[in-house]
Design an enzyme around this catalytic site. Structure first.
Site, short mmCIF file in Angstrom:
data_model
loop_
_atom_site.label_atom_id
_atom_site.label_comp_id
_atom_site.label_asym_id
_atom_site.label_seq_id
_atom_site.Cartn_x
_atom_site.Cartn_y
_atom_site.Cartn_z
N ARG A 94 0.85 -1.20 0.00
CA ARG A 94 0.00 0.00 0.00
C ARG A 94 0.88 1.25 0.00
NH1 ARG A 94 -4.98 1.76 4.12
NH2 ARG A 94 -5.07 3.95 3.44
N CYS A 170 -18.92 -1.84 1.18
CA CYS A 170 -18.06 -0.72 1.56
C CYS A 170 -18.69 -0.02 2.75
CB CYS A 170 -17.93 0.26 0.40
SG CYS A 170 -17.07 1.80 0.85
N ASP A 171 -17.87 0.37 3.71
CA ASP A 171 -18.43 1.01 4.91
C ASP A 171 -18.26 2.53 4.89
OD1 ASP A 171 -15.68 0.08 7.15
OD2 ASP A 171 -15.78 1.28 5.33
N TYR A 265 -14.66 10.19 -1.17
CA TYR A 265 -13.59 9.75 -2.09
C TYR A 265 -13.56 10.56 -3.38
CZ TYR A 265 -11.77 5.89 0.60
OH TYR A 265 -11.14 5.15 1.57
N1 LIG Z 1 -14.66 -2.21 1.72
C1 LIG Z 1 -14.42 -1.28 2.67
O1 LIG Z 1 -15.09 -0.25 2.77
C2 LIG Z 1 -13.26 -1.51 3.60
C3 LIG Z 1 -13.16 -0.86 4.86
C4 LIG Z 1 -12.03 -1.09 5.64
C5 LIG Z 1 -11.05 -1.98 5.20
N2 LIG Z 1 -11.21 -2.58 3.97
C6 LIG Z 1 -10.24 -3.55 3.44
O2 LIG Z 1 -10.12 -4.63 4.33
C7 LIG Z 1 -8.86 -5.27 4.09
C8 LIG Z 1 -8.13 -5.47 5.37
O3 LIG Z 1 -7.68 -4.21 5.83
P1 LIG Z 1 -6.54 -4.15 6.97
O4 LIG Z 1 -6.11 -2.74 7.07
O5 LIG Z 1 -7.00 -4.85 8.17
O6 LIG Z 1 -5.38 -5.04 6.29
P2 LIG Z 1 -4.16 -5.78 7.04
O7 LIG Z 1 -3.00 -5.65 6.13
O8 LIG Z 1 -4.08 -5.35 8.45
O9 LIG Z 1 -4.62 -7.34 7.04
C9 LIG Z 1 -4.91 -7.99 5.86
C10 LIG Z 1 -4.67 -9.49 6.08
O10 LIG Z 1 -4.95 -10.18 4.86
C11 LIG Z 1 -4.02 -11.24 4.76
N3 LIG Z 1 -3.94 -11.72 3.38
C12 LIG Z 1 -3.37 -11.08 2.34
N4 LIG Z 1 -3.51 -11.83 1.23
C13 LIG Z 1 -4.19 -12.95 1.59
C14 LIG Z 1 -4.65 -14.10 0.88
N5 LIG Z 1 -4.43 -14.25 -0.43
N6 LIG Z 1 -5.32 -15.06 1.58
C15 LIG Z 1 -5.54 -14.91 2.89
N7 LIG Z 1 -5.12 -13.85 3.63
C16 LIG Z 1 -4.47 -12.88 2.96
C17 LIG Z 1 -2.72 -10.65 5.28
O11 LIG Z 1 -1.79 -11.65 5.64
C18 LIG Z 1 -3.21 -9.81 6.47
O12 LIG Z 1 -3.16 -10.54 7.66
C19 LIG Z 1 -8.14 -4.36 3.08
O13 LIG Z 1 -8.39 -4.83 1.75
C20 LIG Z 1 -8.84 -3.04 3.26
O14 LIG Z 1 -8.73 -2.18 2.15
C21 LIG Z 1 -12.28 -2.38 3.19
O1 LIG Z 2 -6.87 4.73 5.52
P1 LIG Z 2 -7.61 3.70 6.31
O2 LIG Z 2 -7.07 2.28 6.10
O3 LIG Z 2 -7.83 4.04 7.75
O4 LIG Z 2 -9.06 3.71 5.72
C1 LIG Z 2 -9.24 3.33 4.38
C2 LIG Z 2 -10.65 2.80 4.34
O5 LIG Z 2 -11.51 3.93 4.55
C3 LIG Z 2 -12.89 3.62 4.46
O6 LIG Z 2 -13.22 2.72 5.54
C4 LIG Z 2 -13.33 3.36 6.83
C5 LIG Z 2 -14.79 3.32 7.17
O7 LIG Z 2 -15.43 4.24 6.30
C6 LIG Z 2 -15.11 3.69 8.60
O8 LIG Z 2 -16.43 3.33 8.90
C7 LIG Z 2 -14.21 3.00 9.55
O9 LIG Z 2 -14.50 1.62 9.61
O10 LIG Z 2 -12.88 3.20 9.21
C8 LIG Z 2 -12.57 2.64 7.93
C9 LIG Z 2 -11.12 2.85 7.77
O11 LIG Z 2 -10.88 4.21 8.02
C10 LIG Z 2 -13.21 2.96 3.12
O12 LIG Z 2 -14.56 2.57 3.06
C11 LIG Z 2 -12.36 1.73 2.90
O13 LIG Z 2 -12.64 1.19 1.63
C12 LIG Z 2 -10.91 2.10 3.00
O14 LIG Z 2 -10.09 0.93 2.93
MN LIG Z 3 -14.75 1.33 1.07
#
Ligand SMILES: NC(=O)c1ccc[n+]([C@@H]2O[C@H](COP(=O)([O-])OP(=O)(O)OC[C@H]3O[C@@H](n4cnc5c(N)ncnc54)[C@H](O)[C@@H]3O)[C@@H](O)[C@H]2O)c1
Ligand SMILES: O=P(O)(O)OC[C@H]1O[C@H](O[C@H]2[C@H](O)[C@@H](O)[C@@H](O)O[C@@H]2CO)[C@H](O)[C@@H](O)[C@@H]1O
Ligand SMILES: [Mn+2]
Length: 442
Positions: A94, A170-171, A265
């Site tokens: 990242r 997505c949150d 965003y």
């Molecule tokens: N959709 C949303 O709105 C939203 C909100 C918050 C976070 N996220 C997403 O959630 C995910 C996790 O975020 P985080 O900050 O906790 O990440 P993180 O890096 O703390 O943890 C991610 C985990 O995924 C594991 N991983 C990676 N590739 C893998 C695979 N192929 N199979 C199994 N495990 C695997 C890693 O080893 C790690 O432990 C990210 O993709 C982040 O962008 C999405």
């Molecule tokens: O920079 P980060 O990793 O802190 O946040 C990136 C993510 O931001 C949004 O998720 C937020 C969410 O909106 C809020 O409710 C709370 O859970 O914190 C999250 C992380 O800040 C976004 O929706 C995600 O897609 C991003 O990965």
């Molecule tokens: Mn999101």
């Protein structure tokens, strides 16, 4: 209809895992759990967070079975729900997603612009692998997927796993609606009914009413025109300076279309020059998190394991965790809850590509989401969305075909990239940085 469920959290080493485990335990009355499993492909991360969560579960809910593993068969056999939140390449990648574009004066961001494209090229294989494991070992299970970049992952699963039971979520809208509720003095965002349309991380609210049908938009617009999305209540997840700046910037996004309220965003697409000017190319959001959330979560896990007790522990479980439990409940108990989800358009937005993965309100029940009709959208949003959805589709085609040409086109088409020459320079550096993750491009 089952009365107790087995849930696997894929990406069990994620910083969000303890919060989701906590939320599952706190919601046992409405979503009874028989077993929680954690699955990750990184044994070290999974071992530490898994042991901490095992202690947490055994102390508060000894009747809930708990395990953690890196073995897909152990993780995915006979489960009801897979809650997925993997980060392929971890924060190390990242950081590159964010810093490489900034070297060329272009927005460096996790899910938007060149960083989001690079992340998407890494994530597709990882998420498809989880879907295949789930279908191999639990053919009737649902995958509720947070893994980002949700827009590209959703387009990839639409094209490559069209019949799979996966819902991409997505949150961000959930978080912003929590701010709306705070601004309006409402107890919860669930006291509002919203109409919203867009792509993931690229959308607009068009109507917000209370449960009696009263229009809440005028009061919100008055606040946003002056204060953006800043509100009285400090939100734990958004206390970082970068998030405060994001919520303030909503004021300038609102100025572009005062008929709607924007997803935060959009700032990366409307004000890329401002974002680059206010970025530190040597210290980006990834760096903030490694010394922030990631350190806090893993330090807390070590604290629990050392003391063999979670009694003094505090993991945060906010809107992020509540939302995914709400979704599981809606499917498990056919609640028909109204939720913003990422689904195939199929006419929900009448004058937009039917195959686009759009973010719209849906009614959710045992057979998954049913999108509500949002009608026709104006030229401004339609033009923006057509450009952005073409980028997202080109990325998936580039991944499928191993096409350098299509990935160059995707970067060139992004509203965050000024020219084809800058796009090519960024692409060539991203290819080198992602050598261990992307398919080979020809
Ligand atoms: N959709 C949303 O709105 C939203 C909100 C918050 C976070 N996220 C997403 O959630 C995910 C996790 O975020 P985080 O900050 O906790 O990440 P993180 O890096 O703390 O943890 C991610 C985990 O995924 C594991 N991983 C990676 N590739 C893998 C695979 N192929 N199979 C199994 N495990 C695997 C890693 O080893 C790690 O432990 C990210 O993709 C982040 O962008 C999405
Ligand atoms: O920079 P980060 O990793 O802190 O946040 C990136 C993510 O931001 C949004 O998720 C937020 C969410 O909106 C809020 O409710 C709370 O859970 O914190 C999250 C992380 O800040 C976004 O929706 C995600 O897609 C991003 O990965
Ligand atoms: Mn999101």
């Amino acid at each position: 209809m089952k009365d107790k469920f087995v849930v696997t959290i894929a990406g069990g080493g994620s910083t969000y895992t303890p919060g989701i485990v906590l939320m599952l335990l706190e919601n046992m009355d409405r979503f009874p759990i028989k077993e929680i499993r954690l699955y990750d492909n990184n044994a070290e991360r999974q071992g530490l967070l898994g042991e901490a969560c095992r202690i947490m579960v055994s102390e508060s809910h000894p009747g809930v079975a708990f395990s953690y593993t890196t073995d897909p068969q152990a993780a995915f056999t006979d489960v009801d729900f897979v809650m997925a939140h993997i980060r392929v390449g971890l924060y190390e990648m990242r950081e590159k997603d964010e810093k490489i574009p900034l070297k060329y004066g272009v927005v460096g961001q996790e899910t938007c612009g060149p960083g989001g494209i690079a992340y998407g090229m890494r994530s597709i294989a990882g998420v498809l692998e989880l879907v295949d494991y789930m279908e191999q070992y639990s053919p009737n299970a649902w995958m509720l997927n947070y893994s980002n970049p949700a827009a590209i992952v959703a387009e990839a699963t639409r094209q490559l796993r069209p019949t799979s039971k996966i819902i991409n979520i997505c949150d961000m809208p959930v978080a912003i609606e929590g701010i709306f509720a705070d601004i309006l003095g409402l107890a919860s965002r669930k006291d509002m009914n919203v109409r919203y349309y867009g792509l993931n991380h690229f959308g607009w609210w068009t109507s917000i009413t209370d449960k009696a049908g009263n229009d809440l938009m005028p009061a919100l617009k008055k606040h946003v025109a002056e204060h953006g999305y800043c509100s009285q209540t400090e939100d734990f997840q958004h206390k970082a300076p970068s998030w405060i700046a994001t919520f303030k910037k909503a004021k300038d996004l609102f100025a572009l279309d005062p008929q709607t309220l924007p997803n935060t965003y959009l700032k990366y697409y409307f004000y890329p020059d401002y974002e680059v000017e206010h970025s530190d190319p040597n210290f980006t959001r990834a760096n903030e998190i490694v010394i922030g959330r990631e350190k806090e979560v893993f330090d807390m896990a070590r604290h629990i394991v050392e003391r063999k007790s979670a009694r003094e522990a505090h993991f945060h479980a906010g809107a992020h965790a509540t939302f995914i439990v709400d979704l599981a409940c809606a499917i498990a108990f056919n609640t028909q809850e109204r939720m913003l989800l990422i689904v195939e358009n199929n006419g929900a937005i009448a004058n937009f590509d039917e195959t686009a993965m759009v973010e719209v309100p849906c009614l959710v029940g045992a057979n998954g989401p049913e999108p509500l009709a949002m009608g026709r959208i104006p030229s401004f949003q339609k033009g923006l969305m057509e450009q952005q959805v073409a980028v997202e589709k080109l990325v998936v085609e580039a991944w499928m075909e191993g096409s350098y040409q299509k990935l160059w086109q995707a970067l060139t088409l992004s509203k965050t990239v000024p020219s084809a020459s800058v796009a090519k320079a960024i692409l060539d550096e991203l290819i080198e940085a992602n050598r261990d993750y992307w398919p080979e491009l020809r």
